[in-house]
Design a protein around this motif. Structure first.
Motif, PDB file in Angstrom:
ATOM      1  N   GLN A  23      23.297  39.853 -33.763  1.00 33.91           N
ATOM      2  CA  GLN A  23      24.499  40.959 -33.629  1.00 33.91           C
ATOM      3  C   GLN A  23      25.798  40.486 -32.814  1.00 33.91           C
ATOM      4  N   GLU A  40      28.661  43.221 -33.139  1.00 33.04           N
ATOM      5  CA  GLU A  40      27.895  44.529 -32.888  1.00 33.04           C
ATOM      6  C   GLU A  40      27.467  44.631 -31.492  1.00 33.04           C
ATOM      7  N   ARG A  41      27.784  44.020 -30.605  1.00 35.15           N
ATOM      8  CA  ARG A  41      27.370  44.042 -28.997  1.00 35.15           C
ATOM      9  C   ARG A  41      28.508  44.586 -28.361  1.00 35.15           C
TER      10      ARG A  41
END
Ligand SMILES: [Zn+2]
Length: 386
Positions: A68, A73-74
């Motif tokens: 991630q 995506e974090r």
């Protein structure tokens, strides 16, 4: 087909190291498929699976979150937070949150190499923290030694019974010492099991961190340089790396459970008892096949003049011994002395060995009545058949 390997130019030390490595490889029996097979002993089968699951969940969490981060995506888009100072030592809970906040608010395109290293360190501390791993190791060590004691009191154990016993057993050495009478030998077995297992899992955690730092450093460099396909090759590498780490964890589960339960069993049996080695399983190595069915007499560890060929005792291992029949002296290979060679160890014969002991006569002269009472109470009435 014969393949010849010329080791003439090596030194004595290099030759012996090379031979030991080759012989270790012969005895490791941990190729991809067989390492995942259920353990042959009903006494540790469930425990091996439980410990495997617990470790794989940690590694899986690490991998998923790393992916991630790599995919950006974090990123939360919240206002930027200043980079916490200092290199990684061991972060407190609060420091760990600060690190997370910094990383989550840093736009993915602005990650430097140092930031990526920080991601790995953060994940290592989040998923593989040393204190948790040590309690995990103790949980596993105490249970596996005690499953050896259970074997000293029972002929067999169903999966359901194993679950009951595993649930009821204490999780720490101190709790076990309070609950059960323990001989000094049994205590030593648990202390060593706990330390060895903690060493193994913390080493695996360190390896994970180091490997991931190396892998991420290499691949992010390739990306920064604009090498085509860098991201894709990173994904492939991560799959391979975590596959190896999962197997490493599984190897600890199989090897330590076997070692501890065997040592726990032997240390719970009266000296003079005869036991038979069982090494019948798919892909047992040549050495293990050779000792299958061998009857050995249990003696106490402090007995004088022990005979390593016919006797076993708590703590008898192959550590420091070799399976390579020869060593180098000067420019030639000579046979090793018997005392340098593997003998029949009380626990596992080598990493990933699945051998175990069974009583020669089925009257179980083993453990103390108090433990037997606890076991019967834990298992309840007559569900021995389920
Ligand atoms: Zn073997």
């Amino acid at each position: 087909m014969t393949l010849l390997l010329d080791i003439g130019d090596l030194s004595e030390r290099q030759t012996d190291r090379a031979l030991n490595t080759i012989y270790k490889a012969i005895h490791s029996h941990d190729d991809d498929s067989s390492i995942w097979r259920e353990h042959e002993s009903p006494f540790v089968r469930r425990l091996v699976e439980l410990f495997t699951q617990r470790g794989l969940m940690r590694l899986d969490g690490f991998r998923k979150e790393l992916e991630q981060w790599l995919a950006g995506e974090r990123h939360t888009g919240a206002p930027r937070v200043r980079r916490p100072p200092g290199a990684m030592e061991r972060w407190t809970h609060g420091e760990l949150s600060l690190v997370r906040l910094y990383l989550e608010t840093l736009p993915p395109a602005e990650f430097t190499l140092d930031d990526w290293m920080m991601v790995v360190d953060y994940l290592a501390q989040r998923y593989l923290p040393a204190t948790d791993l040590r309690s995990e190791a103790e949980w596993f060590a105490v249970r596996s030694v005690y499953m050896g004691r259970v074997q000293a009191s029972m002929e067999s154990l169903s999966a359901k019974q194993a679950d009951k016993v595993l649930d009821a057993l204490p999780s720490t050495l101190e709790a076990a010492a309070e609950r059960f009478t323990m001989t000094s030998t049994q205590r030593v077995m648990i202390e060593y099991a706990r330390t060895r297992c903690a060493e193994n899992v913390t080493r695996l955690a360190d390896n994970t961190r180091h490997r991931m730092r190396e892998v991420i450093a290499y691949h992010t460099e390739q990306e920064f340089l604009g090498v085509p396909g860098a991201r894709h090759s990173l994904q492939t590498t991560l799959v391979d790396e975590f596959g190896t780490l999962n197997r490493d964890w599984r190897r600890i589960a199989v090897t330590e459970a076997g070692e501890n339960a065997n040592q726990g069993y032997i240390s719970s049996m009266a000296p003079g008892t005869k036991v038979r080695r069982v090494e019948m399983y798919e892909d047992a190595c040549g050495w293990c096949r050779k000792i299958d069915g061998k009857v050995m007499e249990i003696v106490s560890a402090d007995a004088p003049d022990k005979d390593g060929d016919t006797q076993i005792w708590p703590g008898k291992t192959n550590i420091g011994r070799s399976s390579a029949p020869r060593k180098r002296v000067g420019s030639i290979l000579v046979h090793r002395e018997p005392e340098e060679m593997w003998w029949i160890a009380a626990g596992t014969q080598h990493p990933h060995c699945r051998g175990r002991w069974v009583p020669v006569i089925q009257d179980l002269p083993g453990d103390d009545p108090e433990f037997g009472d606890w076991l019967r109470a834990t298992l309840g009435g007559n569900d021995a058949s389920d």
